[in-house]
Design a protein around this motif. Sequence first.
Motif, PDB file in Angstrom:
ATOM      1  N   LEU A  26      11.603  30.004 -90.079  1.00  0.00           N
ATOM      2  CA  LEU A  26      10.591  31.275 -89.773  1.00  0.00           C
ATOM      3  C   LEU A  26      10.991  32.273 -89.477  1.00  0.00           C
ATOM      4  CD1 LEU A  26       8.436  27.741 -88.966  1.00  0.00           C
ATOM      5  CD2 LEU A  26       8.272  28.656 -91.711  1.00  0.00           C
ATOM      6  N   ASP A  27      12.075  32.136 -89.044  1.00  0.00           N
ATOM      7  CA  ASP A  27      12.156  33.426 -88.664  1.00  0.00           C
ATOM      8  C   ASP A  27      12.739  34.495 -89.730  1.00  0.00           C
ATOM      9  OD1 ASP A  27      12.426  35.717 -86.735  1.00  0.00           O
ATOM     10  OD2 ASP A  27      14.913  34.612 -86.619  1.00  0.00           O
ATOM     11  N   ILE A  28      11.128  35.169 -89.825  1.00  0.00           N
ATOM     12  CA  ILE A  28      11.330  36.056 -90.665  1.00  0.00           C
ATOM     13  C   ILE A  28      11.938  37.758 -90.659  1.00  0.00           C
ATOM     14  CG2 ILE A  28       9.869  37.574 -92.720  1.00  0.00           C
ATOM     15  CD1 ILE A  28       9.640  34.197 -92.635  1.00  0.00           C
ATOM     16  N   ASP A  29      11.654  38.202 -89.040  1.00  0.00           N
ATOM     17  CA  ASP A  29      12.171  39.524 -88.759  1.00  0.00           C
ATOM     18  C   ASP A  29      13.601  39.069 -88.430  1.00  0.00           C
ATOM     19  OD1 ASP A  29      11.739  38.322 -86.304  1.00  0.00           O
ATOM     20  OD2 ASP A  29      10.202  39.797 -85.725  1.00  0.00           O
ATOM     21  N   GLY A  30      14.363  38.481 -88.893  1.00  0.00           N
ATOM     22  CA  GLY A  30      15.996  37.746 -87.362  1.00  0.00           C
ATOM     23  C   GLY A  30      16.047  38.259 -86.485  1.00  0.00           C
ATOM     24  N   ASN A  31      14.897  38.194 -85.310  1.00  0.00           N
ATOM     25  CA  ASN A  31      15.356  38.331 -84.414  1.00  0.00           C
ATOM     26  C   ASN A  31      15.450  37.353 -82.859  1.00  0.00           C
ATOM     27  OD1 ASN A  31      12.813  36.993 -83.949  1.00  0.00           O
ATOM     28  ND2 ASN A  31      12.213  39.604 -82.507  1.00  0.00           N
ATOM     29  N   GLY A  32      15.355  36.442 -83.751  1.00  0.00           N
ATOM     30  CA  GLY A  32      16.162  34.493 -83.220  1.00  0.00           C
ATOM     31  C   GLY A  32      14.929  34.249 -82.310  1.00  0.00           C
ATOM     32  N   GLN A  33      13.541  34.854 -82.905  1.00  0.00           N
ATOM     33  CA  GLN A  33      12.365  33.566 -82.456  1.00  0.00           C
ATOM     34  C   GLN A  33      11.491  34.159 -83.384  1.00  0.00           C
ATOM     35  OE1 GLN A  33      11.089  36.844 -79.032  1.00  0.00           O
ATOM     36  NE2 GLN A  33      12.722  35.544 -77.403  1.00  0.00           N
ATOM     37  N   VAL A  34      10.938  32.792 -83.209  1.00  0.00           N
ATOM     38  CA  VAL A  34       9.550  32.670 -84.341  1.00  0.00           C
ATOM     39  C   VAL A  34       8.692  32.957 -83.119  1.00  0.00           C
ATOM     40  CG1 VAL A  34       8.599  30.778 -85.438  1.00  0.00           C
ATOM     41  CG2 VAL A  34      11.130  30.550 -85.551  1.00  0.00           C
ATOM     42  N   ASP A  35       7.542  34.498 -84.114  1.00  0.00           N
ATOM     43  CA  ASP A  35       6.674  34.346 -83.632  1.00  0.00           C
ATOM     44  C   ASP A  35       5.863  34.657 -84.255  1.00  0.00           C
ATOM     45  OD1 ASP A  35       4.834  35.403 -81.652  1.00  0.00           O
ATOM     46  OD2 ASP A  35       5.260  37.048 -81.518  1.00  0.00           O
ATOM     47  N   ALA A  36       4.356  34.278 -83.720  1.00  0.00           N
ATOM     48  CA  ALA A  36       2.860  34.464 -84.999  1.00  0.00           C
ATOM     49  C   ALA A  36       2.572  35.633 -85.074  1.00  0.00           C
ATOM     50  CB  ALA A  36       1.839  33.363 -84.664  1.00  0.00           C
ATOM     51  N   LEU A  37       3.161  36.323 -84.052  1.00  0.00           N
ATOM     52  CA  LEU A  37       2.470  37.830 -84.254  1.00  0.00           C
ATOM     53  C   LEU A  37       3.332  38.807 -84.797  1.00  0.00           C
ATOM     54  CD1 LEU A  37       1.037  38.526 -80.863  1.00  0.00           C
ATOM     55  CD2 LEU A  37      -0.160  38.075 -82.570  1.00  0.00           C
ATOM     56  N   THR A  38       4.630  38.295 -85.237  1.00  0.00           N
ATOM     57  CA  THR A  38       6.096  39.560 -86.300  1.00  0.00           C
ATOM     58  C   THR A  38       6.336  38.382 -87.426  1.00  0.00           C
ATOM     59  OG1 THR A  38       7.736  38.422 -84.750  1.00  0.00           O
ATOM     60  CG2 THR A  38       6.365  40.244 -84.084  1.00  0.00           C
ATOM     61  N   ASP A  39       6.614  37.345 -87.340  1.00  0.00           N
ATOM     62  CA  ASP A  39       6.755  36.541 -88.513  1.00  0.00           C
ATOM     63  C   ASP A  39       5.765  36.077 -89.653  1.00  0.00           C
ATOM     64  OD1 ASP A  39       9.560  36.107 -87.682  1.00  0.00           O
ATOM     65  OD2 ASP A  39       9.340  35.004 -85.720  1.00  0.00           O
ATOM     66  N   GLY A  40       4.130  35.188 -88.690  1.00  0.00           N
ATOM     67  CA  GLY A  40       3.557  35.072 -88.943  1.00  0.00           C
ATOM     68  C   GLY A  40       3.040  36.365 -89.951  1.00  0.00           C
ATOM     69  N   VAL A  41       2.608  37.479 -88.969  1.00  0.00           N
ATOM     70  CA  VAL A  41       2.109  38.959 -89.899  1.00  0.00           C
ATOM     71  C   VAL A  41       2.806  39.177 -91.423  1.00  0.00           C
ATOM     72  CG1 VAL A  41       2.136  40.994 -89.855  1.00  0.00           C
ATOM     73  CG2 VAL A  41       0.869  39.410 -87.901  1.00  0.00           C
ATOM     74  N   LEU A  42       4.500  39.065 -91.188  1.00  0.00           N
ATOM     75  CA  LEU A  42       5.331  39.382 -92.156  1.00  0.00           C
ATOM     76  C   LEU A  42       4.687  38.128 -93.278  1.00  0.00           C
ATOM     77  CD1 LEU A  42       8.698  40.586 -90.420  1.00  0.00           C
ATOM     78  CD2 LEU A  42       7.010  41.826 -91.283  1.00  0.00           C
ATOM     79  N   THR A  43       5.029  36.880 -92.814  1.00  0.00           N
ATOM     80  CA  THR A  43       4.479  36.537 -93.966  1.00  0.00           C
ATOM     81  C   THR A  43       2.981  36.535 -94.800  1.00  0.00           C
ATOM     82  OG1 THR A  43       5.973  34.637 -92.643  1.00  0.00           O
ATOM     83  CG2 THR A  43       4.332  33.736 -94.351  1.00  0.00           C
ATOM     84  N   LEU A  44       2.342  36.498 -93.800  1.00  0.00           N
ATOM     85  CA  LEU A  44       1.034  37.071 -94.760  1.00  0.00           C
ATOM     86  C   LEU A  44       0.543  38.270 -95.015  1.00  0.00           C
ATOM     87  CD1 LEU A  44      -1.432  35.597 -91.571  1.00  0.00           C
ATOM     88  CD2 LEU A  44      -1.699  35.079 -93.758  1.00  0.00           C
ATOM     89  N   ARG A  45       1.837  39.285 -95.317  1.00  0.00           N
ATOM     90  CA  ARG A  45       1.443  39.983 -95.707  1.00  0.00           C
ATOM     91  C   ARG A  45       2.130  39.977 -96.842  1.00  0.00           C
ATOM     92  NH1 ARG A  45       2.603  45.340 -90.840  1.00  0.00           N
ATOM     93  NH2 ARG A  45       1.085  44.960 -89.739  1.00  0.00           N
ATOM     94  N   TYR A  46       3.332  40.168 -96.910  1.00  0.00           N
ATOM     95  CA  TYR A  46       4.185  39.707 -97.888  1.00  0.00           C
ATOM     96  C   TYR A  46       3.073  38.336 -98.785  1.00  0.00           C
ATOM     97  CZ  TYR A  46       7.884  38.534-100.763  1.00  0.00           C
ATOM     98  OH  TYR A  46       8.693  37.653-102.178  1.00  0.00           O
ATOM     99  N   LEU A  47       2.730  37.327 -98.733  1.00  0.00           N
ATOM    100  CA  LEU A  47       1.732  36.425 -99.423  1.00  0.00           C
ATOM    101  C   LEU A  47       0.612  37.889 -99.873  1.00  0.00           C
ATOM    102  CD1 LEU A  47       1.634  33.363 -97.072  1.00  0.00           C
ATOM    103  CD2 LEU A  47       3.064  33.189-100.037  1.00  0.00           C
ATOM    104  N   LEU A  48       0.404  38.466 -99.221  1.00  0.00           N
ATOM    105  CA  LEU A  48      -0.738  39.357-100.164  1.00  0.00           C
ATOM    106  C   LEU A  48      -0.007  40.596-100.365  1.00  0.00           C
ATOM    107  CD1 LEU A  48      -2.265  39.542 -96.750  1.00  0.00           C
ATOM    108  CD2 LEU A  48      -3.859  38.924 -98.796  1.00  0.00           C
ATOM    109  N   GLY A  49       0.679  40.501-101.172  1.00  0.00           N
ATOM    110  CA  GLY A  49       1.789  41.551-101.787  1.00  0.00           C
ATOM    111  C   GLY A  49       2.155  43.044-101.331  1.00  0.00           C
ATOM    112  N   LEU A  50       2.064  42.951-100.065  1.00  0.00           N
ATOM    113  CA  LEU A  50       3.044  44.186 -99.652  1.00  0.00           C
ATOM    114  C   LEU A  50       4.013  44.502 -99.808  1.00  0.00           C
ATOM    115  CD1 LEU A  50      -0.096  44.063 -96.811  1.00  0.00           C
ATOM    116  CD2 LEU A  50       0.293  45.821 -98.556  1.00  0.00           C
TER     117      LEU A  50
END
Length: 70
Positions: A26-50
Amino acid sequence: MRIHSGFMRTTVVVTAACPAPPYAALDIDGNGQVDALTDGVLTLRYLLGLRGDALVAGATGNCAAAYGGD
């Protein structure tokens, strides 16, 4: 082939010296932490086609892995 009756089957499990925690995927940005405001936003943006710069603009955390803009 006949196997001796005293034969005992065993399984050897090889693991990494430092296994990744179960949430590491779940650590999408690879910074070693799972955070809703970074990893969650990246996941949502990807699912929306960005993709590309629109995907990561302002959404990566501190110490995020390098992004090549693909």
